[in-house]
Design a protein around this motif. Structure first.
Motif, PDB file in Angstrom:
ATOM      1  N   GLY A 192       0.818  -1.199   0.000  1.00  0.00           N
ATOM      2  CA  GLY A 192       0.000   0.000   0.000  1.00  0.00           C
ATOM      3  C   GLY A 192       0.853   1.250   0.000  1.00  0.00           C
ATOM      4  N   ILE A 193       0.238   2.375  -0.354  1.00  0.00           N
ATOM      5  CA  ILE A 193       0.942   3.653  -0.339  1.00  0.00           C
ATOM      6  C   ILE A 193       0.068   4.677   0.372  1.00  0.00           C
ATOM      7  CG2 ILE A 193       0.085   4.298  -2.658  1.00  0.00           C
ATOM      8  CD1 ILE A 193       2.937   5.653  -2.964  1.00  0.00           C
ATOM      9  N   VAL A 194       0.700   5.489   1.225  1.00  0.00           N
ATOM     10  CA  VAL A 194      -0.023   6.420   2.095  1.00  0.00           C
ATOM     11  C   VAL A 194       0.701   7.756   2.117  1.00  0.00           C
ATOM     12  CG1 VAL A 194      -0.955   6.786   4.418  1.00  0.00           C
ATOM     13  CG2 VAL A 194      -0.573   4.460   3.597  1.00  0.00           C
ATOM     14  N   ALA A 195      -0.057   8.849   1.987  1.00  0.00           N
ATOM     15  CA  ALA A 195       0.515  10.184   2.166  1.00  0.00           C
ATOM     16  C   ALA A 195       0.561  10.508   3.656  1.00  0.00           C
ATOM     17  CB  ALA A 195      -0.318  11.225   1.432  1.00  0.00           C
ATOM     18  N   VAL A 196       1.625  11.163   4.097  1.00  0.00           N
ATOM     19  CA  VAL A 196       1.710  11.601   5.486  1.00  0.00           C
ATOM     20  C   VAL A 196       0.784  12.803   5.664  1.00  0.00           C
ATOM     21  CG1 VAL A 196       3.239  12.521   7.278  1.00  0.00           C
ATOM     22  CG2 VAL A 196       4.049  10.713   5.744  1.00  0.00           C
TER      23      VAL A 196
END
Length: 313
Positions: A239-243
Motif C-alpha cells: 500500500g501507499i499512504v501520504a503523510v
C-alpha cells in the motif's frame, strides 16, 4: 486475497494526466506548477521495493514529468512508518496492512491506496533437509524446520516480511520460535537472503527480492505463495499512504499526492506490471480494477453503518 497472473491492459499516452490534487494536466509542464517543480519528495519504503530496482523504473518518468527529485529511504515497514510518524517523509510505501491501518487510525496517514502485490515464499538449500517441500503447507513447513532444528534466519526488524513471519509462527505448534536454530538478523531482505545462502539455511522472503537476486543464490523455493498456486496465507499486498499535512505541516502533501496519482494511475501501474527480472514478473498492479475493492481505503475490519449514517437497524 488471491493473486492471479493476469494482464494489466492499459493504453498509456505521452500526455497522460495524473488524477491527484496538485497534479498537472496532460498538456502542462512542470514549470506550470510552481508548488511542485524543483521540489524534493521524500519516500520511505520497504527494502524489497528498493532492492528489486522497481523504484528506478517508476521514478525516472515521474521526475522527468514534474521536474522534481525523489529521496528514497529504504527501511523495514515498521521503521518506514515510524519515519512517517515523525514527519520526516512525505509518503510511505509499505506491505503490512495491520501496521498501515494503525498508522491511519492514529491520524498520521491520509489517502491510502492499494498499489501492487506479490507473495511470500520459503526458500532454502536445494536438498531441503527439513523436508519443507513435502510438508502440509506453509504452517507444516515451519513446524518441520523447528522439529528438525534446521537453521532459520528471521528478518527480525519489524518489517512487513518479519510481521508476516511472526503471524505464521503463531499458527504453528511452535508459537514463538526460539533456540539456536532460530537466528534473528535485524537486516533487510537482500542481506538476509545473502546470509541464508552462505549458511545453507531457510528464510521467508518476498518473491520479488528473491527473483531479483536468484542468479547469485544457491537457494530454491520450497513453499510457494499464491502467485504459483500456493496458500493465500503468503499473499503480500503493498500500500501507499501520504503523510498527514494536518499533523506535520512541513510535509510536501501536494507532491506526495502527485506521486500517488502517478504510480496508481495507468502509466505507473503499467510500469509495475511490465517490470521483470530474467523474464519473471516481480509485482502485480492492484490500484486499478473494474471492480474496485473498498477495503483498499479503509481497515479490513471496518464495518459500515446504515446508508443514512444510522446503526443499520
Amino acid at each position: 486475497m488471491t493473486i492471479q497472473r493476469r494482464s494489466f491492459i492499459a493504453t498509456v499516452g505521452s500526455g497522460l494526466a495524473v488524477g491527484a490534487a496538485g497534479c498537472l494536466g496532460g498538456d502542462e509542464t512542470a514549470g506550470d506548477a510552481p508548488g511542485i517543480a524543483g521540489e524534493t519528495l521524500t519516500l520511505t519504503t520497504t527494502t524489497s521495493t528498493y532492492d528489486t530496482g522497481l523504484l528506478d523504473e517508476l521514478h525516472v518518468p515521474f521526475q522527468d514529468r514534474y521536474g522534481v527529485t525523489i529521496d528514497t529511504v529504504p527501511e523495514g515497514t515498521g521503521a518506514a512508518l515510524q519515519i512517517g510518524r515523525r514527519g520526516d517523509a512525505d509518503v510511505v510505501m509499505v506491505h503490512a496492512r495491520a501496521l498501515e491501518d494503525e498508522f491511519m487510525e492514529d491520524g498520521y496517514g491520509v489517502n491510502r491506496r492499494d498499489l501492487m502485490s506479490n507473495d511470500f515464499v520459503i526458500v532454502g538449500p536445494a536438498d531441503d533437509p527439513a523436508g519443507t517441500a513435502d510438508a502440509d503447507g506453509v504452517i507444516g513447513a515451519l513446524e518441520s524446520i523447528a522439529e528438525t532444528g534446521s537453521p532459520f534466519i528471521s528478518r527480525g526488524d519489524n518489517s512487513g516480511t518479519h510481521t508476516k513471519e511472526l503471524e505464521l509462527w503463531e499458527e504453528t505448534d511452535v508459537g514463538e520460535p526460539s533456540g539456536e536454530w532460530y537466528l534473528d538478523a535485524g537486516q533487510g531482505m537482500s542481506s538476509v537472503l545473502s546470509m541464508t545462502n552462505q549458511q545453507g539455511d531457510y528464510t521467508l522472503t518476498d518473491r520479488g527480492t528473491y527473483l531479483s537476486m536468484r542468479a547469485d543464490l544457491d537457494l530454491e523455493i520450497h513453499v510457494q505463495g499464491p502467485v504459483e498456486g500456493g496458500s493465500d496465507h503468503l499473499a503480500n499486498p503493498y500500500g501507499i499512504v501520504a503523510v498527514n499535512p494536518a499533523v506535520h505541516e512541513n510535509v510536501n502533501y501536494e507532491l506526495a499526492m502527485a506521486y500517488i496519482g502517478f504510480i496508481t494511475g495507468l502509466e505507473g501501474q503499467s510500469i509495475i506490471e511490465k517490470y521483470t527480472v530474467d523474464d519473471e514478473q516481480l509485482f502485480y498492479p492492484e490500484a486499478l480494477s473494474e471492480e474496485p475493492n473498498f477495503e483498499q481505503y479503509v481497515s479490513a475490519g471496518w464495518r459500515g453503518s446504515g446508508a443514512n449514517g444510522g446503526d443499520g437497524s
